[in-house]
Design an enzyme around this catalytic site. Structure first.
Site, PDB file in Angstrom:
ATOM      1  N   CYS A 132     -14.613 -23.967  10.504  1.00  0.00           N
ATOM      2  CA  CYS A 132     -15.458 -24.151  11.689  1.00  0.00           C
ATOM      3  C   CYS A 132     -15.628 -22.833  12.430  1.00  0.00           C
ATOM      4  O   CYS A 132     -15.307 -22.702  13.600  1.00  0.00           O
ATOM      5  CB  CYS A 132     -14.879 -25.223  12.593  1.00  0.00           C
ATOM      6  SG  CYS A 132     -13.126 -24.997  12.887  1.00  0.00           S
ATOM      7  N   GLY A 143      -8.669   4.045  -6.146  1.00  0.00           N
ATOM      8  CA  GLY A 143      -9.887   4.143  -5.347  1.00  0.00           C
ATOM      9  C   GLY A 143     -11.194   4.029  -6.104  1.00  0.00           C
ATOM     10  O   GLY A 143     -12.260   4.053  -5.493  1.00  0.00           O
ATOM     11  N   GLU A 198      -3.025   5.409  -9.619  1.00  0.00           N
ATOM     12  CA  GLU A 198      -2.519   4.077  -9.262  1.00  0.00           C
ATOM     13  C   GLU A 198      -3.730   3.253  -8.800  1.00  0.00           C
ATOM     14  O   GLU A 198      -4.023   3.168  -7.613  1.00  0.00           O
ATOM     15  CB  GLU A 198      -1.412   4.157  -8.200  1.00  0.00           C
ATOM     16  CG  GLU A 198      -1.757   5.048  -7.027  1.00  0.00           C
ATOM     17  CD  GLU A 198      -0.647   5.161  -6.004  1.00  0.00           C
ATOM     18  OE1 GLU A 198       0.523   5.148  -6.386  1.00  0.00           O
ATOM     19  OE2 GLU A 198      -0.988   5.285  -4.811  1.00  0.00           O
ATOM     20  N   CYS A 199      -4.428   2.690  -9.777  1.00  0.00           N
ATOM     21  CA  CYS A 199      -5.677   1.980  -9.484  1.00  0.00           C
ATOM     22  C   CYS A 199      -5.416   0.488  -9.328  1.00  0.00           C
ATOM     23  O   CYS A 199      -4.560  -0.079 -10.007  1.00  0.00           O
ATOM     24  CB  CYS A 199      -6.661   2.149 -10.642  1.00  0.00           C
ATOM     25  SG  CYS A 199      -7.033   3.861 -10.983  1.00  0.00           S
ATOM     26  N   GLY A 200      -6.177  -0.140  -8.468  1.00  0.00           N
ATOM     27  CA  GLY A 200      -6.066  -1.580  -8.277  1.00  0.00           C
ATOM     28  C   GLY A 200      -7.371  -2.287  -8.564  1.00  0.00           C
ATOM     29  O   GLY A 200      -7.586  -2.851  -9.642  1.00  0.00           O
ATOM     30  N   ARG A 201      -8.284  -2.195  -7.590  1.00  0.00           N
ATOM     31  CA  ARG A 201      -9.547  -2.939  -7.651  1.00  0.00           C
ATOM     32  C   ARG A 201     -10.287  -2.763  -8.977  1.00  0.00           C
ATOM     33  O   ARG A 201     -10.751  -3.729  -9.567  1.00  0.00           O
ATOM     34  CB  ARG A 201     -10.457  -2.451  -6.512  1.00  0.00           C
ATOM     35  CG  ARG A 201     -11.736  -3.250  -6.339  1.00  0.00           C
ATOM     36  CD  ARG A 201     -12.630  -2.611  -5.274  1.00  0.00           C
ATOM     37  NE  ARG A 201     -11.931  -2.360  -4.037  1.00  0.00           N
ATOM     38  CZ  ARG A 201     -11.786  -3.243  -3.044  1.00  0.00           C
ATOM     39  NH1 ARG A 201     -12.354  -4.421  -3.143  1.00  0.00           N
ATOM     40  NH2 ARG A 201     -11.113  -2.938  -1.962  1.00  0.00           N
ATOM     41  N   TYR A 254      -8.099  -8.089  -4.422  1.00  0.00           N
ATOM     42  CA  TYR A 254      -8.229  -8.195  -2.973  1.00  0.00           C
ATOM     43  C   TYR A 254      -9.050  -9.443  -2.620  1.00  0.00           C
ATOM     44  O   TYR A 254     -10.051  -9.359  -1.905  1.00  0.00           O
ATOM     45  CB  TYR A 254      -8.876  -6.934  -2.382  1.00  0.00           C
ATOM     46  CG  TYR A 254      -8.163  -5.659  -2.746  1.00  0.00           C
ATOM     47  CD1 TYR A 254      -6.958  -5.320  -2.137  1.00  0.00           C
ATOM     48  CD2 TYR A 254      -8.672  -4.797  -3.719  1.00  0.00           C
ATOM     49  CE1 TYR A 254      -6.294  -4.155  -2.475  1.00  0.00           C
ATOM     50  CE2 TYR A 254      -8.012  -3.626  -4.060  1.00  0.00           C
ATOM     51  CZ  TYR A 254      -6.825  -3.311  -3.438  1.00  0.00           C
ATOM     52  OH  TYR A 254      -6.161  -2.150  -3.770  1.00  0.00           O
TER      53      TYR A 254
HETATM   54  C1  LIG Z   1      -1.672   4.231  -1.524  1.00  0.00           C
HETATM   55  C2  LIG Z   1      -2.636   3.411  -2.287  1.00  0.00           C
HETATM   56  N1  LIG Z   1      -2.669   3.553  -3.629  1.00  0.00           N
HETATM   57  C3  LIG Z   1      -3.514   2.818  -4.399  1.00  0.00           C
HETATM   58  C4  LIG Z   1      -4.369   1.902  -3.827  1.00  0.00           C
HETATM   59  C5  LIG Z   1      -5.290   1.121  -4.717  1.00  0.00           C
HETATM   60  O1  LIG Z   1      -6.599   1.394  -4.390  1.00  0.00           O
HETATM   61  P1  LIG Z   1      -7.789   0.761  -5.234  1.00  0.00           P
HETATM   62  O2  LIG Z   1      -7.535  -0.689  -5.327  1.00  0.00           O
HETATM   63  O3  LIG Z   1      -8.998   1.106  -4.439  1.00  0.00           O
HETATM   64  O4  LIG Z   1      -7.768   1.435  -6.574  1.00  0.00           O
HETATM   65  C6  LIG Z   1      -4.383   1.732  -2.429  1.00  0.00           C
HETATM   66  C7  LIG Z   1      -5.269   0.773  -1.801  1.00  0.00           C
HETATM   67  O5  LIG Z   1      -5.351   0.595  -0.619  1.00  0.00           O
HETATM   68  C8  LIG Z   1      -3.483   2.500  -1.649  1.00  0.00           C
HETATM   69  O6  LIG Z   1      -3.439   2.371  -0.321  1.00  0.00           O
END
Ligand SMILES: Cc1ncc(COP(=O)(O)O)c(C=O)c1O
Length: 408
Positions: free
Chosen positions: A359, A237, A275-278, A388
């Protein structure tokens, strides 16, 4: 827009890519794997001792991204059976976590057969289905209970998965029932609690307050139910500031504060997970579109570019003007187009909307943004496009070809 936001190396790659297809305007994703490697190394280097960093593959599951991250992180989080199998196929030999709502029996079975490190259970029904599966397969399921809790007066970010009514996680009311099911089950092994209450968090201080809340809740539950030795997955997050790219979530400061919080709360022996993504992969990606046409409509300028939101849905998903830089096309004489008078449109210090080829009036990537100079043939390069982005886009719409993908 500030040209310093991209490296000279990236500019060179864009010109090279464009020169490889001179008859067709450029449209490409470019990924800077070196910067991704540096970023993850730096992130991991300041983590408190008892914190493990996982990567949420949903942010960008491209094999090159996963392989770059693998040596530095503790493992990967998958949010579907598809992601789980994809991760397993990469042969990266790192622990896998399986989360997400609405898991199918077939997906849970795959997770158990793959020997995942943890399954994040989202509901009582899922818990019961998992228990049946553990009997059928004769295996133990390592589980974390995903909880949705009241977070008091801590402010939610613009993308909240919890702290209010959502489909995610167990309500606190269900915890008693969940724990008694686990207690009676032979093959459900409770490893910890999981929280992911919000994404797009830009305030480190606010995130610390949230984590303190998780600690408080888990301590309460541990005392109430005599639970011991459980881990806490505090989700991801951490946000990327698309509007003011200099003012991102302050990771080193956050880790420092987290370390203090861990000591203050006596949590040194509790295993914590992110568990980070963005926050990990967004900065390494760029989406480059060549300007095909520039026109004026009802007094406003539009730059129509090769590609669009079907490749890069991030700006419309977030309802923002995505940051970009203009890279001028390499022209033979004085930056002036000579091929055709029609193309000789040059905007100077002008507001312009950057749109794609679809379009629909929704195909806007940045609305009325000031550009110093823009001509047909120039490249609009969107930064912060590594998470994303391509994978959340409606790629099949209108059957335009996919962009090129380039890793450097
Ligand atoms: C359960 C869970 N974990 C981790 C993430 C990764 O979140 P972020 O990309 O904001 O770090 C998400 C994103 O939707 C999620 O739903």
């Amino acid at each position: 827009m500030d040209n310093k936001m991209v490296s000279p190396e990236l500019e060179t790659h864009i010109h090279q890519l464009a020169s490889q297809q001179p008859d067709d305007p450029l449209c490409a994703y470019l990924y800077d794997l070196d910067s991704l490697k540096n970023r993850i190394e730096n992130m991991v280097s300041v983590l408190p001792n008892n914190v493990a960093l996982f990567y949420a593959a949903k942010a960008n599951p491209m094999p090159e991204i996963l392989a770059t991250l693998a040596p530095y992180i503790a493992g990967f989080e998958a949010a579907s059976g598809g992601e789980l199998c994809h991760l397993a196929e990469q042969n990266i030999r790192k622990p896998l976590i399986f989360g997400g709502p609405g898991k199918l029996n077939s997906e849970l079975k795959t997770a158990l057969e793959l020997g995942v490190d943890a399954i994040h259970v989202e509901s009582i029904t899922e818990l019961k289905r998992l228990e049946v599966l553990t009997h059928t397969l004769g295996v133990v399921a390592p589980i974390y209970l995903r909880m949705n809790i009241d977070i008091g007066n801590i402010t939610l970010s613009k993308l909240a998965m919890g702290g209010k009514p959502t489909p995610f996680g167990l309500d606190e009311e269900d915890l008693d029932n969940a724990l008694s099911i686990i207690k009676k089950a032979e093959r459900l092994s409770l490893k910890g609690f999981h929280f992911h209450l919000m994404s797009h968090q830009l305030e480190a201080g606010r995130h610390i307050a949230l984590i303190k809340r998780y600690f408080d809740m888990v301590k309460q539950w541990q005392a109430l139910y005599q639970l011991d030795g459980l881990s806490i997955n505090v989700g991801g997050g951490m946000g990327i500031n698309y509007i003011d790219p200099g003012k991102d979530f302050d990771w080193p400061y956050f880790c420092d504060r987290l370390n203090q919080l861990i000591i203050q709360e006596g949590m040194e022996t509790t295993q914590l997970r992110f568990e980070c993504g963005r926050f990990i992969s967004a900065p390494c990606g760029y989406y480059a579109m060549e300007v095909i046409d520039i026109k004026k409509n009802f007094g406003e300028y539009f730059a129509i570019c090769r590609g669009g939101t079907h490749h890069f849905r991030t700006p419309s998903a977030q309802s923002h003007n995505h940051p970009f830089v203009v890279i001028p096309k390499q022209r033979e004489t004085n930056n002036i187009l000579t091929t055709s008078d029609i193309q000789n449109i040059c905007l100077k210090n002008q507001a312009v909307s950057i749109v794609g080829q679809l379009c629909t009036p929704k195909d806007v990537l940045a609305r009325q943004q000031l550009v110093e100079q823009l001509q047909i043939g120039d490249y609009i390069v969107f930064t912060l496009a590594g998470a994303y982005a391509w994978n959340i886009s409606h790629q099949a719409f209108l059957m335009h070809p996919a962009p090129k993908f380039y890793f450097f």
